[in-house]
Design an enzyme around this catalytic site. Sequence first.
Site, PDB file in Angstrom:
ATOM      1  N   GLY A   9      10.887   9.024 -47.967  1.00  0.00           N
ATOM      2  CA  GLY A   9      11.346  10.380 -47.634  1.00  0.00           C
ATOM      3  C   GLY A   9      12.272  10.896 -48.734  1.00  0.00           C
ATOM      4  O   GLY A   9      13.255  11.594 -48.469  1.00  0.00           O
ATOM      5  N   GLN A  13      15.910  16.814 -47.999  1.00  0.00           N
ATOM      6  CA  GLN A  13      17.238  17.325 -48.357  1.00  0.00           C
ATOM      7  C   GLN A  13      18.169  16.192 -48.818  1.00  0.00           C
ATOM      8  O   GLN A  13      18.809  16.303 -49.852  1.00  0.00           O
ATOM      9  CB  GLN A  13      17.854  18.064 -47.155  1.00  0.00           C
ATOM     10  CG  GLN A  13      19.124  18.823 -47.517  1.00  0.00           C
ATOM     11  CD  GLN A  13      20.036  19.068 -46.331  1.00  0.00           C
ATOM     12  OE1 GLN A  13      19.873  18.478 -45.263  1.00  0.00           O
ATOM     13  NE2 GLN A  13      21.012  19.940 -46.498  1.00  0.00           N
ATOM     14  N   ASP A  35       7.355   9.600 -50.927  1.00  0.00           N
ATOM     15  CA  ASP A  35       7.281  10.631 -49.888  1.00  0.00           C
ATOM     16  C   ASP A  35       5.813  10.939 -49.648  1.00  0.00           C
ATOM     17  O   ASP A  35       4.959  10.502 -50.426  1.00  0.00           O
ATOM     18  CB  ASP A  35       8.029  11.907 -50.337  1.00  0.00           C
ATOM     19  CG  ASP A  35       8.577  12.696 -49.151  1.00  0.00           C
ATOM     20  OD1 ASP A  35       7.773  13.021 -48.247  1.00  0.00           O
ATOM     21  OD2 ASP A  35       9.782  12.970 -49.109  1.00  0.00           O
ATOM     22  N   ILE A  36       5.512  11.720 -48.600  1.00  0.00           N
ATOM     23  CA  ILE A  36       4.100  12.099 -48.399  1.00  0.00           C
ATOM     24  C   ILE A  36       3.701  13.262 -49.304  1.00  0.00           C
ATOM     25  O   ILE A  36       2.543  13.630 -49.362  1.00  0.00           O
ATOM     26  CB  ILE A  36       3.753  12.459 -46.926  1.00  0.00           C
ATOM     27  CG1 ILE A  36       4.830  13.341 -46.313  1.00  0.00           C
ATOM     28  CG2 ILE A  36       3.481  11.236 -46.086  1.00  0.00           C
ATOM     29  CD1 ILE A  36       4.384  13.986 -45.022  1.00  0.00           C
ATOM     30  N   ASP A  53       3.226   7.281 -46.856  1.00  0.00           N
ATOM     31  CA  ASP A  53       3.368   7.785 -45.489  1.00  0.00           C
ATOM     32  C   ASP A  53       4.254   6.806 -44.713  1.00  0.00           C
ATOM     33  O   ASP A  53       3.898   5.630 -44.564  1.00  0.00           O
ATOM     34  CB  ASP A  53       1.960   7.881 -44.864  1.00  0.00           C
ATOM     35  CG  ASP A  53       1.994   8.359 -43.430  1.00  0.00           C
ATOM     36  OD1 ASP A  53       3.101   8.548 -42.875  1.00  0.00           O
ATOM     37  OD2 ASP A  53       0.898   8.529 -42.856  1.00  0.00           O
ATOM     38  N   TYR A 143      14.892  14.408 -30.659  1.00  0.00           N
ATOM     39  CA  TYR A 143      15.493  13.839 -31.871  1.00  0.00           C
ATOM     40  C   TYR A 143      16.672  12.923 -31.502  1.00  0.00           C
ATOM     41  O   TYR A 143      16.773  11.786 -31.988  1.00  0.00           O
ATOM     42  CB  TYR A 143      15.951  14.994 -32.752  1.00  0.00           C
ATOM     43  CG  TYR A 143      16.712  14.635 -33.997  1.00  0.00           C
ATOM     44  CD1 TYR A 143      16.109  13.930 -35.031  1.00  0.00           C
ATOM     45  CD2 TYR A 143      18.036  15.057 -34.166  1.00  0.00           C
ATOM     46  CE1 TYR A 143      16.811  13.645 -36.200  1.00  0.00           C
ATOM     47  CE2 TYR A 143      18.729  14.774 -35.328  1.00  0.00           C
ATOM     48  CZ  TYR A 143      18.125  14.060 -36.340  1.00  0.00           C
ATOM     49  OH  TYR A 143      18.816  13.786 -37.490  1.00  0.00           O
ATOM     50  N   LYS A 147      17.103   8.929 -32.082  1.00  0.00           N
ATOM     51  CA  LYS A 147      18.197   8.344 -32.868  1.00  0.00           C
ATOM     52  C   LYS A 147      18.999   7.340 -32.031  1.00  0.00           C
ATOM     53  O   LYS A 147      19.395   6.282 -32.516  1.00  0.00           O
ATOM     54  CB  LYS A 147      19.112   9.448 -33.413  1.00  0.00           C
ATOM     55  CG  LYS A 147      18.472  10.271 -34.530  1.00  0.00           C
ATOM     56  CD  LYS A 147      18.197   9.431 -35.764  1.00  0.00           C
ATOM     57  CE  LYS A 147      17.521  10.185 -36.875  1.00  0.00           C
ATOM     58  NZ  LYS A 147      17.101   9.342 -38.000  1.00  0.00           N
TER      59      LYS A 147
END
Length: 315
Positions: A9, A13, A35-36, A53, A143, A147
């Site tokens: 990833g 950001q 990253d993808i 992926d 989310y 987490k």
Amino acid sequence: MKKRILIIGACGQIGTELTLYLREKFGNHKVIASDIREGEAELMQSGPFEILDAMNYDAIQEVVIRYEITDVYLMAAMLSATAEKFPMKGWNLNMNSLFHVLNLAKDKKIEKIFWPSSIAVFGPTTPKIDTPQRTVMEPSTVYGISKQTGERWCEYYFKRYGVDVRSVRYPGLISYKTLPGGGTTDYAVDIYHKALKHKKYICFLNAETTLPMMFMDDAIKATVNIMEANTEKIKTRNAYNLSGMSFNPEEITASIKKHIPEFKISYEPDFRQAIADSWPQSIDDSEARDDWGWKSEISLDEMTEIMLTNLNDKY
Ligand code: AKB
């Protein structure tokens, strides 16, 4: 030094700035970005990059073996607002990618993992001010549930299999290099772009919505510091609270107006208001400070100055 880092990833950001920081610190060829999709030119050109992926265990394992990876930073995730639109997709991405790296560490194919948690682990029943490290946690978003569950699994893998996994609960993160995507705190980045471009901003949260936030440089420092700390200093193996600053849309507007007096904000709260209302307003991070020496450095006004100065050329 044997260390070889894989960032999964890397084009997001946090991933973008983390990759560049780690390449500077450890050497470009020691840090493999993945990253993808491809990312910013600076990231693509400064060191190795693999299309990967985060849901594909075999592909991750192949890259880990080929590059003799020791440390993995798993930065791929679906954030709060997008995950409310695609609950099962969010759950599958956030959980499966975590299990893949935890299992690679359990099988001794990697040595150390960084996995980010979030203030989203807290929910409407959590004390909102100076939220403690250990408290009521009843997250109400997909989310947040992913987490919180991830935190339990990290601790389980540490206790049961000795997996060296480290984590912090990121607040909303603000940066100028890469845009965030799909989060509830994203307004605090967008507002700077719109202030420079249009001198006005329509905010999807109301004026009084105070949330914990942090400038990216502080977040990167926390991430790398916890990974580099001696093992005995890491006493919490779910995730550490982390605090930078807290502000609401009215307060960030006041900070921007010091540089752009004509800037105007208006409010049109949407579904993200309910998510923000379920989260804390400020965080007690004394355990991170005591255990591994964490300390945030950048205030709201300092951040505003850095953001506006660096984004100015774009508009
Ligand atoms: C989000 O808004 O979803 C994220 C977070 C607080 O983890 N920035």
